[in-house]
Each structure stands twice: as structure tokens, then as C-alpha cells.
Write an enzyme that holds these catalytic residues in place. Structure first.
Site, short mmCIF file in Angstrom:
data_model
loop_
_atom_site.label_atom_id
_atom_site.label_comp_id
_atom_site.label_asym_id
_atom_site.label_seq_id
_atom_site.Cartn_x
_atom_site.Cartn_y
_atom_site.Cartn_z
CG ASP A 173 -1.88 1.15 1.24
OD1 ASP A 173 -2.93 1.02 0.60
OD2 ASP A 173 -1.58 2.20 1.86
CG ASN A 218 -3.16 11.64 -6.19
OD1 ASN A 218 -2.42 11.66 -7.16
ND2 ASN A 218 -3.83 10.57 -5.83
CG ASP A 259 -2.69 8.87 -13.05
OD1 ASP A 259 -3.20 8.37 -12.02
OD2 ASP A 259 -3.35 9.45 -13.92
CG ASP A 279 -3.24 3.76 -2.36
OD1 ASP A 279 -4.14 2.92 -2.18
OD2 ASP A 279 -2.90 4.59 -1.48
#
Length: 306
Positions: A178, A186, A195, A221
Site C-alpha cells: 500500500d 495527489n 499516476d 494505490d
């Protein structure tokens, strides 16, 4: 609609055209029909080429071939190499499929080339159908962003490897990963940077694992690595290598302006090894519980996994 485009045609000197007898035309038609039937339903290029060469050998049209694709650095070769050759560009509805060279012991007559070109039309259609099937399969089993295997493929992989582990008695381990603070990345640098981070992590996972390991984007993620024939100790070594390689990875360009590089975000890793009698779901749940504890204690040590 071009199917085959002659590039190089080595043949015997031109001679007065003689129409083949009716029996020869009928035999060629039967051979072509048989070729179409043999190529229909083939799922990969190699099998298609093998069946096409078998047809060409039976018709004494070629004893060897080579197929070159722009996406591959080497040419696929089958059969024997001979001095008399003809080369064609395979193209169907504007889609380039490759360049194929046919090789023969004796010179090519015009009748040989006509028969070959009709057979190559069937091969071109077979190649395109096989690649279309592969594209559809990729849509079902590959993550669009990272090109890793997706969650559907993970479920199938777990079922397959569990069955093998029970049958053969080999170990099986699973890593769940994770990305730490992915939302913050982000928010600070934008979703494009996020991305790129996910793609970068996927590339490092592929480079850090073995050929026998299966790497998945588990969702969002989260990533997973399924390791057939691998016990917990070896899996822990793989996890350590993944962490080390990720710690050296850079995201380029990293921010919205593309002015600097950032380190790839850290990941937490949970580890679980298959226990006799448990189900794939149970293994996945234990790996997830291990990941939760690792994240809760801000640890990266897979040895803390149960």
C-alpha cells in the site's frame, strides 16, 4: 484493403503463362480451405506460423520462413534457411502485421508466388484475429494505467496457484503493498504525478521480482505480488529488495510544473505464507491484516507479518 504487399520476389525467369489444369486449381482451393480452417481459432503468433509453414511445406511452396515485427528486436524463424526467397509486408485494413520472408530450395515460379500470396492472405487474417483476441484478454486481465495484472487476474492466479500448491505440496506466499500518503501526493503535486508514481512503482515491482512471481495492481494505490514455490523467508527477502529499490526510485517529472524530481512515495508491505487447509480468501485476509499492522506501526519489516 491490402493483405500482402510484395517487397522482394526471387523467381525464375519469366516464361509464357500457362493456365494450370482444372485439377491443380481444385487442389489449391482445397489446400487453401484447409489452411483457413487450421488457422481459425489459433491464439498466438507462433502456432499460426507453425501451421502456415506446415501448409507451405506440404504444397512445396516453402521450407522455411522468418517473421519480423517492428516491436521485436529479433526475427522469428521456422524451418530451414534456403537461398531462394520472397518477402512480403503483411497489412490488413491499414494495420501493419509484420514482414514475412519465405525460403525455398528451388527458384520460385510465378504459380508458386500466386499460391503463396493467397495463403499469406489467410495468415494475415489469422494474425489479426489472434492479436484482437489478445487485446480483449488484456482488457479483462490488465490494469489500464500500469499494465500490471488486475484484481480479476489476482483472483484467478490465487485459485490456480492454490490448486498447484495442494497438488504438489509446494509453498506459496503473498505480498500486499500500500502506498503511504498517496492522497497527500495527489493533493500536493496533482493526479498526473500520482499516476506516474503508480506506473513507476509497478515498473520497480516487475524489476524487483522473479520471473515466476506474478505482480498485480490490487486496486487504487494497492499492489500484490503472488510468489509460487516461495516460503515466508524468501518472500521476506523479496519484500526487502522491493523496499530498497523503491527507496532509490525517482518520479520524473514529479510536480505539476515538471521542474524537479521527487522520490517515489514509500510503501508498506504485508506478508502472508500459505497454511495447510486455508482458502485463497483466508490467505488474502491474513496478508491484508499484516499490511494493516505494518501501516499502523509505521514499519516496513515483513518479518512482523504472521
Amino acid at each position: 484493403m491490402d493483405t500482402v504487399i510484395p517487397l522482394i520476389r526471387h523467381r525464375a525467369p519469366a516464361r509464357r503463362a500457362i493456365s494450370p489444369p482444372e485439377t491443380a486449381r481444385a487442389e489449391l482451393a482445397e489446400r487453401l480451405l484447409a489452411l483457413h480452417e487450421r488457422l481459425l481459432g489459433c491464439d498466438n503468433d507462433d502456432l499460426l506460423l507453425q501451421r502456415f509453414l506446415s501448409w507451405a511445406e506440404g504444397a512445396e511452396l516453402a521450407q522455411g520462413l522468418g517473421l519480423h515485427l517492428d516491436s521485436e528486436s529479433t526475427e522469428r524463424q521456422l524451418g530451414q534457411s534456403h537461398p531462394y526467397r520472397c518477402t512480403y509486408r503483411l497489412q490488413l485494413d491499414g494495420e501493419y502485421l509484420g514482414e514475412i520472408t519465405l525460403m525455398r530450395r528451388a527458384q520460385y515460379e510465378e504459380a508458386h508466388l500466386v499460391a503463396l500470396e493467397r495463403g499469406l492472405g489467410a495468415l494475415a487474417k489469422g494474425l489479426r484475429l489472434a492479436r484482437e483476441r489478445q487485446r480483449l484478454e488484456d482488457l479483462a486481465t490488465r490494469d489500464a494505467l500500469t499494465r500490471l495484472l488486475n484484481r480479476n487476474a489476482l483472483d484467478e492466479g490465487l485459485a490456480t496457484e492454490f490448486a498447484r500448491a495442494r497438488r504438489v505440496g509446494t509453498p506459496l506466499s503473498l505480498l500486499l503493498l500500500d502506498v503511504d500518503d498517496f492522497k497527500a501526493l495527489n493533493d500536493r503535486h496533482g493526479h498526473l504525478a500520482g499516476d506516474r508514481a503508480l506506473r513507476g512503482i509497478g515498473e520497480i515491482l516487475l524489476a524487483s521480482t522473479r520471473d515466476t512471481d506474478l505482480v498485480f495492481r490490487h486496486g487504487g494505490d494497492e499492489f500484490a505480488v503472488l510468489m509460487p514455490g516461495t516460503d515466508e523467508d524468501i518472500a521476506a527477502d523479496v519484500a526487502a529488495r522491493i523496499r530498497e529499490n523503491l527507496s532509490r526510485g525517482l518520479l520524473q517529472p514529479a510536480d505539476a510544473e515538471g521542474t524537479k524530481s521527487l522520490a517515489l512515495p514509500r510503501v508498506s508491505i504485508g506478508l502472508a505464507a500459505h497454511q495447510p487447509g486455508e482458502s485463497p480468501t483466508a490467505l488474502l485476509e491474513r496478508a491484508d491484516q499484516s499490511l494493516y499492522r505494518v501501516k499502523a506501526f509505521r514499519s516496513r519489516l515483513p518479518e512482523q507479518a504472521p
